[in-house]
Design an enzyme around this catalytic site. Structure first.
Site, mmCIF file in Angstrom:
data_model
loop_
_atom_site.group_PDB
_atom_site.id
_atom_site.type_symbol
_atom_site.label_atom_id
_atom_site.label_comp_id
_atom_site.label_asym_id
_atom_site.label_seq_id
_atom_site.Cartn_x
_atom_site.Cartn_y
_atom_site.Cartn_z
ATOM 1 N N CYS A 338 49.217 35.329 43.766
ATOM 2 C CA CYS A 338 48.274 34.292 43.018
ATOM 3 C C CYS A 338 47.076 35.582 42.776
ATOM 4 O O CYS A 338 47.108 36.377 41.902
ATOM 5 C CB CYS A 338 47.732 33.185 43.573
ATOM 6 S SG CYS A 338 46.963 31.915 42.524
ATOM 7 N N HIS A 418 52.795 30.190 45.054
ATOM 8 C CA HIS A 418 52.606 30.029 46.518
ATOM 9 C C HIS A 418 53.910 29.404 47.177
ATOM 10 O O HIS A 418 54.390 28.474 46.474
ATOM 11 C CB HIS A 418 51.294 29.035 46.803
ATOM 12 C CG HIS A 418 50.027 29.494 46.325
ATOM 13 N ND1 HIS A 418 49.361 30.642 46.878
ATOM 14 C CD2 HIS A 418 49.421 29.047 45.260
ATOM 15 C CE1 HIS A 418 48.185 30.581 46.308
ATOM 16 N NE2 HIS A 418 48.081 29.903 45.083
#
Length: 498
Positions: A338, A418
């Site tokens: 991310c 994630h």
């Protein structure tokens, strides 16, 4: 059975989240329809829900404990700090602007109505709702705007159990003092205490608990022993310290270990992404914040960030940016997740989060990042598990595709997903690659580690510890009958001075 209970804590990271999860699992195993609830969470560790919103990761874990899919109603207000004074406000799973600490009072009534509505809805649908407090109710400077601790308990008239971490020391004073500083109407809702993470002979603690009962008029419902088998799904940044190991090391299956340096960013988000690596035998994962810590690392992981541009500047200031480039130049693996992925790219154009405009990235991946005002929220459960929470999108990519969920250049990997490493087959294949890049020919990747099962086993372990060491009959009585009658203590405000 019907009722609700609030689990508050003397401090952050006192064990509230795990006690709530353990109670949810314990009740669910007994056939009770139970749901978790945290009115307001402040955390950059979050998860995407089945209804397409965003909640604190702890509430997703607690939902799992209760046998439920994560839903925005379990955490209607989420504050994601982007600086020391401002946070992104996520309301019912969606971004609703940003708020400053000083003006939060102006939002209080509107947010209180949301909290009351969601809690009432859950109580109407489920047999039991186990609520989690936030920080500590002893933060009386914040009482006027409190929605998650005594503000919630008073509005909904629910009993409160106060949990404290004795491993930090001074717990008896914390428990006594927390009750003592509260207003009398708040004190009346504090039913009793739970001691968490106790080591040693409980008989040595018993005289102190008796005196605490005499001083406060409140019993201790249980003394939960410390157990090093409980460490997954850590939400609080308090527990993510530079130099600390991520979970207890597992003995290697082969002749060598693999060392992972996870960068402890100032505004780290979803730090739990590296926990799957720490489940692996022979993989030692440690949080680091200094360039010198990368010299002996086989793998570097840059996790997510709520302040990508600011944390990228921090990497440069501390010499970590150059150390990461040198690590990659030696052919050793770097993984960015991310915000960490965005830092690995050539340029970041951010007019949303930092409003810094275009800044240079680490340049280890031939792609650019442009921030959108609309946040991307996606969740997958098949064929791979994972979720995305980000404003940045990839443009101008000239790199090799990685699993359809990211990009790579040699041993440099980037993904917005994630939870990707929770996928056992993906993690094993990746560990085989990065061990080879590090020259760890004696490292053996285990073929029997199931991270999802490990997470469930921890929830069962917490439930087992509560079943053995908590007065569950007393807790059930609180759920059935509400707050008991407890004496009012004199507060600091009542005492004469001089």
């Amino acid at each position: 059975m019907s009722g609700a209970l609030l689990v508050a804590g003397t401090t952050s990271d006192a064990g509230k989240s795990m006690v709530v999860a353990g109670l949810c699992r314990l009740l669910a195993r007994g056939g009770v329809r139970v749901a978790p609830f945290k009115a307001q969470n402040m955390s950059n560790n979050s998860a995407v829900t089945v209804d397409g919103g965003e909640i604190g990761r702890a509430q997703a874990m607690q939902a799992r404990a209760a046998g439920l899919a994560p839903h925005t109603r379990f955490n209607p207000i989420l504050l994601k700090p982007g600086s020391d004074r401002t946070s992104q406000l996520v309301l019912r799973g969606r971004v609703a602007g940003s708020v400053a600490a000083g003006d939060y009072f102006t939002h209080r009534d509107r947010l209180a109505a949301v909290v009351a509505d969601e809690l009432a809805s859950l109580r109407a649908e489920f047999d039991v709702v186990i609520c989690e407090g936030a920080g500590s109710p002893a933060e009386i400077n914040l009482r006027a705007t409190d929605l998650a601790n005594m503000g919630l308990a008073r509005a909904a008239h629910v009993p409160v159990i106060l949990v404290g971490d004795i491993d930090r020391g001074g717990l008896l004073a914390h428990l006594h003092g927390t009750v003592a500083v509260l207003e009398p109407a708040d004190q009346a809702l504090i039913a009793g205490f739970v001691v968490n993470k106790f080591r040693g002979d409980p008989a040595l603690l018993e005289p102190g608990l008796r005196q605490l009962h005499t001083l406060t008029g409140r019993p201790t419902y249980g003394v939960i022993p410390f157990h090093d088998g409980i460490w997954l799904d850590t939400e609080d940044s308090v527990s993510v310290r530079p130099g600390g190991l991520v979970g207890p090391p597992q003995p290697p299956r082969g002749e060598q270990t693999l060392t992972v340096a996870a960068i402890r960013l100032p505004r780290i988000s979803n730090s739990t992404d590296v926990e799957a690596l720490a489940c692996e035998p022979g993989v030692d994962v440690r949080w680091v914040a200094d360039a010198s810590d990368l010299a002996a690392a086989d793998v570097v992981v840059i996790p997510g960030s709520k302040a990508t541009v600011s944390d990228l500047a921090w990497l440069t200031e501390r010499g970590l940016a150059e150390a990461i480039r040198m690590h990659a130049a030696r052919g050793r693996a770097v993984l960015g997740v991310c915000g960490g992925f965005q830092m690995l790219c050539r340029r970041i154009d951010d007019s949303v989060e930092s409003r810094a405009g275009t800044v240079a990235g680490l340049g280890l991946l031939a792609a650019d990042i442009v921030f959108d005002r609309e946040k991307t929220l996606r969740r997958w459960d098949t064929p791979l598990y994972g979720f995305e929470i980000h404003h940045g999108r990839v443009v101008g990519n000239a790199e090799q595709d990685w699993l359809g969920v990211g990009i790579r250049r040699g041993a440099v990997y980037g993904t917005h997903w994630h939870g990707l490493l929770d996928n056992d087959a993906v993690r094993r294949a990746w560990l085989t690659e990065v061990a080879g890049a590090a020259g760890r020919t004696g490292f053996v990747v285990a073929d029997d580690i199931d991270v999802a099962s490990r997470r469930d086993a921890q929830l069962d372990l917490m439930a087992d510890l509560l079943a053995e060491h908590l007065d569950t009959d007393a807790v059930l009585d609180l759920l059935a009958h509400g707050p008991p009658s407890r004496p009012t203590m004199r507060t600091a405000l009542d005492r004469p001075t001089g």
